[in-house]
Structures are given as C-alpha cells and as structure tokens.
Design a protein around this motif. Structure first.
Motif, mmCIF file in Angstrom:
data_model
loop_
_atom_site.group_PDB
_atom_site.id
_atom_site.type_symbol
_atom_site.label_atom_id
_atom_site.label_comp_id
_atom_site.label_asym_id
_atom_site.label_seq_id
_atom_site.Cartn_x
_atom_site.Cartn_y
_atom_site.Cartn_z
ATOM 1 N N LEU A 301 68.246 -15.913 -15.458
ATOM 2 C CA LEU A 301 69.518 -16.747 -15.282
ATOM 3 C C LEU A 301 70.495 -16.061 -14.387
ATOM 4 O O LEU A 301 70.987 -16.786 -13.622
ATOM 5 N N SER A 302 70.992 -15.013 -14.772
ATOM 6 C CA SER A 302 72.044 -14.313 -14.088
ATOM 7 C C SER A 302 71.697 -13.679 -12.759
ATOM 8 O O SER A 302 72.436 -14.012 -11.677
ATOM 9 N N LEU A 303 70.278 -13.262 -12.375
ATOM 10 C CA LEU A 303 70.163 -12.963 -11.098
ATOM 11 C C LEU A 303 69.936 -14.014 -10.185
ATOM 12 O O LEU A 303 70.512 -14.250 -9.241
ATOM 13 N N ALA A 304 69.625 -15.258 -10.763
ATOM 14 C CA ALA A 304 69.292 -16.439 -9.888
ATOM 15 C C ALA A 304 70.689 -16.907 -9.653
ATOM 16 O O ALA A 304 71.050 -17.374 -8.599
ATOM 17 N N LEU A 305 71.607 -16.970 -10.754
ATOM 18 C CA LEU A 305 72.952 -17.428 -10.353
ATOM 19 C C LEU A 305 73.455 -16.485 -9.237
ATOM 20 O O LEU A 305 74.124 -17.155 -8.204
ATOM 21 N N SER A 313 63.906 -24.939 -9.186
ATOM 22 C CA SER A 313 64.500 -26.554 -9.208
ATOM 23 C C SER A 313 65.749 -26.189 -10.034
ATOM 24 O O SER A 313 65.953 -25.408 -10.343
ATOM 25 N N GLY A 314 66.680 -27.464 -9.455
ATOM 26 C CA GLY A 314 67.849 -27.767 -10.220
ATOM 27 C C GLY A 314 68.980 -27.025 -9.064
ATOM 28 O O GLY A 314 68.622 -26.961 -8.098
ATOM 29 N N ARG A 315 70.062 -27.105 -9.706
ATOM 30 C CA ARG A 315 71.273 -27.253 -8.723
ATOM 31 C C ARG A 315 72.364 -26.132 -9.480
ATOM 32 O O ARG A 315 72.523 -26.177 -10.588
ATOM 33 N N VAL A 316 72.936 -25.294 -8.842
ATOM 34 C CA VAL A 316 74.044 -24.758 -9.184
ATOM 35 C C VAL A 316 75.172 -25.062 -8.142
ATOM 36 O O VAL A 316 75.253 -24.830 -6.818
ATOM 37 N N MET A 317 76.261 -25.460 -8.919
ATOM 38 C CA MET A 317 77.745 -25.891 -8.177
ATOM 39 C C MET A 317 78.762 -24.978 -8.653
ATOM 40 O O MET A 317 79.084 -24.677 -9.744
ATOM 41 N N LEU A 318 79.608 -24.457 -7.401
ATOM 42 C CA LEU A 318 80.684 -23.759 -7.701
ATOM 43 C C LEU A 318 81.818 -24.244 -7.215
ATOM 44 O O LEU A 318 81.824 -24.366 -5.857
ATOM 45 N N ASN A 319 82.934 -24.656 -7.931
ATOM 46 C CA ASN A 319 84.101 -25.292 -7.242
ATOM 47 C C ASN A 319 83.482 -26.649 -6.514
ATOM 48 O O ASN A 319 83.776 -27.033 -5.463
ATOM 49 N N GLY A 320 82.549 -27.273 -7.042
ATOM 50 C CA GLY A 320 82.162 -28.493 -6.233
ATOM 51 C C GLY A 320 81.247 -28.196 -4.925
ATOM 52 O O GLY A 320 80.738 -29.182 -4.494
ATOM 53 N N LYS A 321 81.014 -27.127 -4.870
ATOM 54 C CA LYS A 321 80.158 -26.794 -3.750
ATOM 55 C C LYS A 321 78.681 -26.195 -4.167
ATOM 56 O O LYS A 321 78.632 -25.355 -4.995
ATOM 57 N N ASP A 322 77.777 -26.681 -3.519
ATOM 58 C CA ASP A 322 76.264 -26.279 -3.869
ATOM 59 C C ASP A 322 76.107 -24.790 -3.413
ATOM 60 O O ASP A 322 76.057 -24.767 -2.386
ATOM 61 N N ILE A 323 75.715 -24.185 -4.277
ATOM 62 C CA ILE A 323 75.553 -22.472 -3.906
ATOM 63 C C ILE A 323 74.205 -22.299 -4.447
ATOM 64 O O ILE A 323 73.568 -21.113 -4.165
ATOM 65 N N THR A 324 73.341 -23.102 -4.749
ATOM 66 C CA THR A 324 72.080 -22.848 -4.976
ATOM 67 C C THR A 324 71.243 -22.352 -3.623
ATOM 68 O O THR A 324 71.190 -22.737 -2.669
ATOM 69 N N GLY A 325 70.397 -21.124 -4.074
ATOM 70 C CA GLY A 325 69.734 -20.579 -2.919
ATOM 71 C C GLY A 325 70.227 -19.951 -1.961
ATOM 72 O O GLY A 325 69.863 -19.304 -1.014
ATOM 73 N N LEU A 326 71.661 -19.663 -1.930
ATOM 74 C CA LEU A 326 72.425 -19.172 -0.956
ATOM 75 C C LEU A 326 71.919 -17.631 -1.031
ATOM 76 O O LEU A 326 71.756 -16.901 -2.159
ATOM 77 N N ASP A 327 72.325 -16.924 -0.081
ATOM 78 C CA ASP A 327 72.026 -15.453 -0.083
ATOM 79 C C ASP A 327 73.416 -14.695 -0.798
ATOM 80 O O ASP A 327 74.454 -15.366 -0.919
ATOM 81 N N PRO A 328 73.201 -13.478 -1.338
ATOM 82 C CA PRO A 328 74.186 -12.931 -2.113
ATOM 83 C C PRO A 328 75.481 -13.024 -1.542
ATOM 84 O O PRO A 328 76.577 -13.182 -1.917
ATOM 85 N N ALA A 329 75.342 -12.791 -0.032
ATOM 86 C CA ALA A 329 76.755 -12.428 0.731
ATOM 87 C C ALA A 329 77.652 -13.584 0.656
ATOM 88 O O ALA A 329 78.582 -13.702 0.525
ATOM 89 N N ARG A 330 76.840 -14.784 0.957
ATOM 90 C CA ARG A 330 77.505 -15.998 0.933
ATOM 91 C C ARG A 330 78.136 -16.661 -0.663
ATOM 92 O O ARG A 330 79.015 -16.814 -0.866
ATOM 93 N N ILE A 331 77.458 -15.980 -1.497
ATOM 94 C CA ILE A 331 77.751 -16.313 -2.746
ATOM 95 C C ILE A 331 78.883 -15.498 -3.176
ATOM 96 O O ILE A 331 79.843 -16.025 -3.758
ATOM 97 N N ASN A 332 78.763 -14.336 -3.088
ATOM 98 C CA ASN A 332 79.942 -13.157 -3.170
ATOM 99 C C ASN A 332 81.047 -13.669 -2.453
ATOM 100 O O ASN A 332 82.312 -13.447 -2.749
ATOM 101 N N ALA A 333 80.856 -14.570 -1.172
ATOM 102 C CA ALA A 333 82.125 -14.932 -0.520
ATOM 103 C C ALA A 333 82.994 -16.205 -0.987
ATOM 104 O O ALA A 333 83.817 -16.759 -0.545
#
Lengths: 510, 364
Positions: A301-305, A313-333
């Motif tokens: 779970l934590s690695l996927a987030l 499948s499914g979605r991860v939203m951060l501040n209303g923005k879809d971050i599902t499947g983004l690379d770690p650099a974008r998620i970090n940013a």
C-alpha cells in the motif's frame, strides 16, 4: 497428561546484540498434541522455535526432549533427533527436483543417487499417505507457493520426525490451501506426531489446537487449553500491554480531504495480490493509523501510494489531483512526503553524508543547485539547520549517515521529509529500530505537523505508536481495510480480533 | 571551533569546518595505497625472480626507473598513459554508478574505426577542424557502442558484464574485417587501412617526439569528470543510483537514464582513446591497435578507487610498469611469462590494497 513432557523448554534466553529475543522462555509440549504459539510480530515465536530445531543457539537455558537434555549445533542434528521445522521462507533449491532437494546433504551423494528409485518410491508413498500431491520429479520453481510448502512438509516427513514445527505456514496460503493444511496437521497427530503451529491468526489457532501458548516480548505469558478460552481473550493476551504514552489529541476537527484512495488494488513484487480494493481518506489536521500484522499488504500500500509499485486499479487523489501511477519524481513534487518503512533500502544512502542525504529529492532544484552544479554552501547550511532543529547527533554535516545511530538516521529522514513542506505525509513504521528518546521526539514532531494542518497516514505494526498519536485507526488484514476505530484502549481486544481477521465476534465457549 | 552546549538534553557537536583537513587525509589515503600496492607487488616479483635464479633486486630499479632514461622515454610512458587515463577515468564514472562496463576494449576499437573513417576522408579541412572532428567521431562511436549495452540493460535487464564482453568480440572482429576488406589499403602487404590525412593527425607536443596532445586532453577530461561526479547534480544522481538504486527511485531519480549516461560517458572516453591511438600514434587502423588498454583501464579505475582524479596517477603508474616490463625483458633475459606473472601480481595487489583503502576510509 503424562508425567514427563515430550519437550520442555526451560528458561531460555537469547540476545541479538541489544535486542532481547527470548527473555527467559519456558514452555512444555505434550506428546501427540497440536500446540499453537500465538503472538505479534517480534514476540519471539520464530526465534524460540529456531533454537529448538538447531538453527540458533540459546545463550542460556535448557531444552529437554524425550527426557534428555539436548543442544543442537545444526538443523541436521535436530533432524537426527527427529525434530523438523518448516520455515516461513522456504529452503529449497529452485532449479532442482523435489527428490534432489530431499537428498541434498544426505550422506554420500553418489550412494544416494544410486538409490534414486527408492527415494522416489518413498516420496510417492508419503505423498499418498497424507494426500500431499507431491511428485518427486517436479522442479521446485515450477510449483506454486502452496505446493512448495507441501514439498517442505514432506521433506521433513521424509527425514523422519516426531516433532514438526510449522512457522506461520498459512501466511502464504489461500483459504482452500489453509483448510487442507489444517486437516493435514490433524492427520499427522493421528499418526503419533506432535505439531507446533506458529501463527497470529486466531481462527486457525482456535480450530486446530489442543493447547495455545501466547508469547509477548520474548516470553510465554499464558498457556491455555483451547476449550477454556475464546478468541477475544486470546486477542487481549496477544496485544494487551501498557501504552506508555498518551499524547494530546488534536484540538481542532479535521479539515478538507487531502489524500483520497478509492478502490485501490495492487500486487506484490511476487505477482500475488497484496492490496485489495482499499479505500480511505486522510484529512488535513488528522493522523490516520493503519494497524495490522506485517505482511497484510501495508508495505505494498505504501509503495503504491509513493509510486514505487504499479497500481492495478483504483485511484489515488492528492489535493484533488489524480496522482495514480505517476512516477515518484512527480509524486514527490506534489506536496507528498514519505518516511519509508525500510530506511536502509529506500530512505537513505548509508555511505553518503548527511548533507547529501538531505537533498536526495531536491539535488537538482534551487536553491540547492544552480546551472547543473550543486550549491554545496547552501546544502551545508540547510543540513546544519536541520541537524540543529531535530537534534541529530552527528559530528558534522559531512559525516556519513551510516555512522549515526538508527534513531538519529530516522530523525534526519523525518527532518528531510518535513522540510519539503508537504501537505500529506506517508509514514510507514515511524519508530522502528530507534530508541525511546528519539521515538518520543519524532512522535511529538508528527503531532506538531498535524496541528499545523498536515494530513498524515501512519502505517505501523506497533500498536503503542498508533495509540499514542492517531486520531483514528484502520485495521488492514489480508490486503483489505477491515475496520475504523477510535484510538480507545478499552476496545483493544476488538482491534486484536480485527488484526487477526475476525470481523464479527465469534460465538465460542468461554 | 568549539561550541558551548546549547540545549540541556543533548550535546551540540562542534560543527567546525573540517573539510579541508578531511579532504587532505582522504587524498593522502588515496595516494599512499597505490604506491604501497605497487611496492608490495614488486617485492613479490623480486622474490619470484630470485627463486628463478635472476637478480631479484634489479626488478624495482628496472621496472620503475629503467624507463625514465631520458625525455624520450618519459614521452613514451606518457604516450602509453594517455589511453589508460582516458579509459580509467571514464570507467570510474561507470563504476561509481555500479555499471560494470568491461567493454572499454571494444569501445576503443569502435572509436578507432570511426576516427579512421573521418580521418581518411574529408580532404581539405584545416587541422583546427579535422583533428578535433576525428576525436569527436571516436568519442561518439565509443559512446554509441557502450550505449547498446546500456540499452540492453535498462530495457531487458541484460547483464552489462556479459553484453559488453560480447560487444568486445564484435568490435575486434569488425576491425579485422574492415582492415582486411573494405577499408584495406590495397598497396600495403600487411592488413591495414589507408593512412590518415595529415590534417587529421593529433598534433604533437614536441615535433620530434611521438607524444601528442592527447595526454593533455586526458588530464583535462579526468579533472572534468571528477568535478562532474562530485559537484554536479547529474553526477550526484549517478552516485546515488550506484550506491542505492532503491533510494534513487524513492527520491524520484530516473535510474535508467542515469545508467545510460554513465555507460555512454565511459564509452566515449574509451572511444576517444581509440581515436588517439589511430590519429596520434599509428596514423592507420590495424587489427591489434590496442595491447589491452581497455582491460588495463579497469585496473586503473580500481586502483584509483573510482576517483577520476586519482586515475591520472594510477594510469601513469600502469604506463610506467608497462614500459618497465618491456625494458626488463630486453635488458635481463627474464622470460616474458615471468613479466606477465609480475604484472598479474601487481593487479592482484592493487585489488587487495583498494579494499584496504576502503576500510581505512571508513576508519578515518
């Protein structure tokens, strides 16, 4: 019960460096019983059994088997005394056949190979007797996990044993395979064998055992007959302990939703499903805990987030923005900070300096770099500032981080992640492997973050940690979120039941 | 500078600026260990010679000082040092990124081929254009050749150790084919390419010595790579990928891109070394243009502790030993096999001392 116990463990102690794994354990196993060992991770179950089967040598204490004091230097000596163990991690050579695995290390290889037909015949005979479905000429790597486990059990039977120890055998099995294994344990006992079953799943333990011993902090705290207890009592014995800290709850009600996970599913690196349709929300100014015995999908779970494991499948939203499947650099940013579970694997580069470790994510961003070159003066100042604010004990910022204690390494990781000014902080095992002082410090720091409006998801196998700082606690079992509880100590046994996979109260005789 | 305790709970450790002292001690450790390695190896070599009935004590004087007879012999050492420094410094970058490029020899050959193609064509260019163009061609070809192995690694997880070794054979056989076939100088009895155009030759430093400006280029590039690794953001990412790829991914670094960059830098350096061999020394392409510089470069990087700056020194050392062993053969009738054994001992001793140095670094 007989006068002399079949196996008696007397006041065993074992330390690994500063860690006390067995703190004077005493335990008696009767002949012909299924005896379960129940306990949380790190309670000392596996270490104790490893000492019985010769993998680990005790520092102190005595093991008496069939009336004789024994001291094994290797598993082979234990096998000779007819004690065998099936480990959680299989010990098979993947590119050899079943039969070849069985004869490894058995006397003169040449002689054994001449007798290969006999070996095959004996494997078939045992396989038929216990309905194990093991073919002697199957190659290990072609077999499923459940099949490999049967191969392991048969291996022990092949060598001839009276006492079989199974270390968390059901952790890797499907429910059907589990049923099969539990009935096999019954068959073995009918054949006069004795079984020690290590587990943390209450229902399985209740189903098969004659007696149950609960371990906690390197000791056996209770041994009970299965008819004289119930799941609720066992759960309390397993997790019940004093919570050392009570830190203030949030004064403010939580705000907007910062992180939202919807129906997320993902697989472990082995390809097996690990996270099953998990949904959860974390709001600003709130610490949400995820409790659970390790290996129930928390790591995935934590690695996927964090973008380190693909989301199926499914979605991860951060501040209303879809971050599902983004690379770690974008998620970090995206205002996402992550204090990882495995500090040495993900969190730090041990041979690099504190300075270098503080800019691990921001090494190419202003003000730490300009025109492609590192700005060492700024990096040094920033690191010195963090060292001071987080009281990281170190010689200077140029010291290799590997030279610091675990607690100070973790403080630097926490400092780095908080300095990135996140909206959401993912924490997996905040206080693993660090001393009490550092633990208290990082927990207080987390509370400060919460009070300043950050959203925190804290995954932990340490209930104390969760009780101390969480605003609510979710329980993860077998990849699913089973419950949502307030951090209320009076509901500890309910939490324990959920951690053991029981969603409703079982009706069991008290 | 000492500092007073600021808090009650914990001691504040002095945060004095020690980097200069620490840098110096690190450099001292880096410099002393290679020399100690060579001395130990030579002592073993001397014992070996003595056991075989030769005068063992000569070995040190001959192998180290025998080749320093006059300016010309020093020039020859530097000529041998040029490819070793280039390849060694390039491999430092790859090794720091945990990319085990064993293919510098092949990359050198491909660089030599490209340099020959550019150097035998484009007649009429000035030396200011043609000579640099030849170097560029060599570097690009070497980078591309290494890039093949890099791509196979990031795309299919193919071990670069295996692919670079296999690419070595392809490059060597390709060279043989070219100089015996399409690129052969028909007028020559021996398989070789046509001579490079005068303007394509690498300029010499002194007109009556073979030593060319390649040695200066090698030193400048080694320094540049050192700065790149230690001071640039990209170099930092390469080092993180090399030390802990999991942490690199966690931090958002592109592991595959960094692997490709490290691979191509080391390939470019080897390709450039190949270009200098053709354009600076032989002026023609031959089948055996390199006596194994690509492999010796691995030992150079190893001895340098994967520090490009130290590769200048260790490259020079290996060149000295190479010249010295030639002198040893000529002057003392020591059989060549024994000289090879001594070279082998040097490399083994270097590996052992490299390990020792890492231990010392941690202690220091």
């Amino acid at each position: 019960m007989s006068q002399k116990p079949f196996l008696r463990i007397d006041n065993i102690r074992k330390r690994f460096g500063p860690i006390i794994a067995s703190d004077g354990v005493s335990l008696e196993i009767e002949e012909g019983e299924i005896h379960s060992l129940l306990g949380e991770n790190g309670a000392g179950k596996s270490v104790l059994m490893s000492m019985i089967c010769g993998m680990v040598r005790p520092d102190e204490g005595e093991i008496v088997f069939k009336g004789q004091s024994v001291r094994f230097n290797s598993p082979r000596e234990a096998i000779r005394q007819r004690i065998g163990m099936v480990h959680q991690h299989f010990m098979l050579v993947p590119n050899l056949t079943v039969a070849e695995n069985y004869i490894l290390g058995q006397g003169s290889a040449l002689r054994v190979i001449n007798d290969m037909d006999k070996v095959h015949a004996r494997i078939r005979e045992l396989s038929d007797r216990y309905a194990l479905d093991v073919r002697p000429d199957a190659i290990i790597e072609d077999l499923s996990v459940g099949e490999q486990q049967r191969v392991e059990i048969l291996k022990v039977l092949f060598h001839g044993i009276d006492l079989l120890i199974l270390d968390e055998p059901t952790a890797v099995l499907t429910p059907q395979e589990t049923d099969r294994l539990l009935s096999l344990m019954g068959d073995l006992v009918k054949d006069g064998k004795t079984v020690v079953f290590i587990s943390h799943k209450l229902d399985e333990v209740m189903r098969v055992s004659n007696r149950i011993s609960v371990m906690r902090d390197g000791r056996v705290v209770h041994t009970v007959n299965v008819g004289e207890t119930n799941a609720r009592e066992l759960a309390r014995m397993m997790v019940g302990r004093d919570v050392r800290m009570e830190l203030p709850r949030s004064p403010e009600p939580p705000g907007r939703i910062v992180l939202s996970v919807e129906n997320m599913t993902c697989r472990a690196e082995t390809g097996l499903p690990a996270v099953r349709r998990v949904s959860l929300d974390v709001r600003a100014g709130e610490i949400v805990g995820i409790a659970g015995v390790s290996g129930n999908g928390q790591t995935e779970l934590s690695l996927a987030l964090a973008g380190l494991l693909p989301v199926d499948s499914g979605r991860v939203m951060l501040n209303g923005k879809d971050i599902t499947g983004l690379d770690p650099a974008r998620i970090n940013a995206s205002s996402f900070s992550h204090i990882p579970e495995d500090r040495h694997k993900h969190g730090i580069v041990v041979s690099m300096s504190l300075s270098e470790n503080t800019v691990l994510q921001r090494y190419d961003q202003k003000p730490f770099a300009s025109r492609g070159m590192l700005n060492r003066r700024v990096i040094g100042e920033h690191t010195r500032d963090l060292i001071k604010r987080f009281r990281v004990k170190s010689r200077d910022e140029n010291q290799a981080i590997g030279a610091l204690s675990g607690g100070n390494q973790q403080k630097l990781v926490v400092a780095r992640e908080l300095a990135r000014n996140p909206d959401f902080i993912l924490v997996n095992q905040l206080a693993r492997g660090i001393d009490i002082g550092a633990m208290e410090f990082v927990m207080e720091e987390m509370l400060k973050q919460r009070d300043s409006g950050r959203a925190i998801l804290l995954i932990s196998t340490e209930l104390e940690e969760l009780f101390a700082i969480c605003d609510r606690i979710l329980v993860m079992f077998h990849g699913e979120i089973l419950g949502d509880l307030p951090p209320d100590r009076t509901r500890l046994d309910e939490l324990g039941l959920l951690m053991a996979g029981q969603t409703e109260q079982p009706a069991l005789a008290g | 500078m000492a500092q007073v305790n600021q808090g009650v709970r914990e001691t504040v450790y002095p945060q004095a600026a020690q980097p200069l002292y620490r840098t110096l001690s690190q450099i001292a450790i880096s410099a002393v260990t290679p020399i100690a390695a060579v001395l130990v190896a030579l002592a073993c070599g001397a014992a070996l010679l003595w056991l075989n009935g030769f005068n063992g004590s000569d070995i040190v004087t001959v192998m180290i000082f025998g080749s320093f007879q006059d300016m010309r012999s020093v020039g020859e050492i530097l000529l041998k040092a040029t490819p070793l420094i280039l390849i060694g410094a390039g491999l430092c970058v790859a090794f720091r990124c945990s990319i085990w490029n064993i293919g510098a020899e092949g990359q050198l050959y491909v660089g030599a081929i490209a340099a020959t193609l550019v150097g035998t064509n484009f007649d009429g260019l000035s030396v200011w254009v043609h000579a640099p163009l030849v170097m560029l061609a060599g570097a690009l070809a070497g980078a591309a050749w290494a890039g093949i192995a890099g791509y196979l690694k990031v795309r299919f997880q193919a071990s670069e150790i295996v692919t670079t070794i296999m690419l070595n054979y392809i490059a060597l056989i390709l060279t043989s084919y070219l100089v015996t076939g399409p690129m052969r100088d028909a007028s020559a009895a021996y398989p070789q390419s046509a001579r490079l155009i005068r303007e394509a030759w690498t300029p010499r430093i002194v007109s009556d010595m073979r030593l060319h400006i390649g040695i200066l280029v090698a030193i400048v590039l080694a320094v540049a790579l050192y700065i790149f690794l230690q001071r640039s953001s990209r170099g930092f990412a390469l080092r993180v990928v090399g030390l802990n790829p999991h942490a690199a991914r966690y931090a958002g670094m592109q592991v595959a891109r960094n692997v490709m960059i490290a691979m191509c830098i080391s390939g470019a350096m080897a390709g450039l070394a190949g270009a200098f061999e053709v354009a600076g020394v032989t002026h023609r392409l031959y089948q055996n243009i390199s006596p194994g510089y690509g492999f010796e470069g691995i030992a150079v990087a190893l001895l340098a502790g994967n520090n490009p700056l130290a590769a200048i020194v260790s490259g020079g050392l290996f060149a000295t030993l190479r010249s010295g062993s030639e002198v040893l053969q000529i002057t003392s009738q020591v059989p060549q096999v024994l000289v090879l054994v001594i070279q082998g001992i040097v490399i083994l001793s270097v590996v052992a001392f490299a390990k020792l140095r890492d231990i010392l670094r941690i202690v220091a």
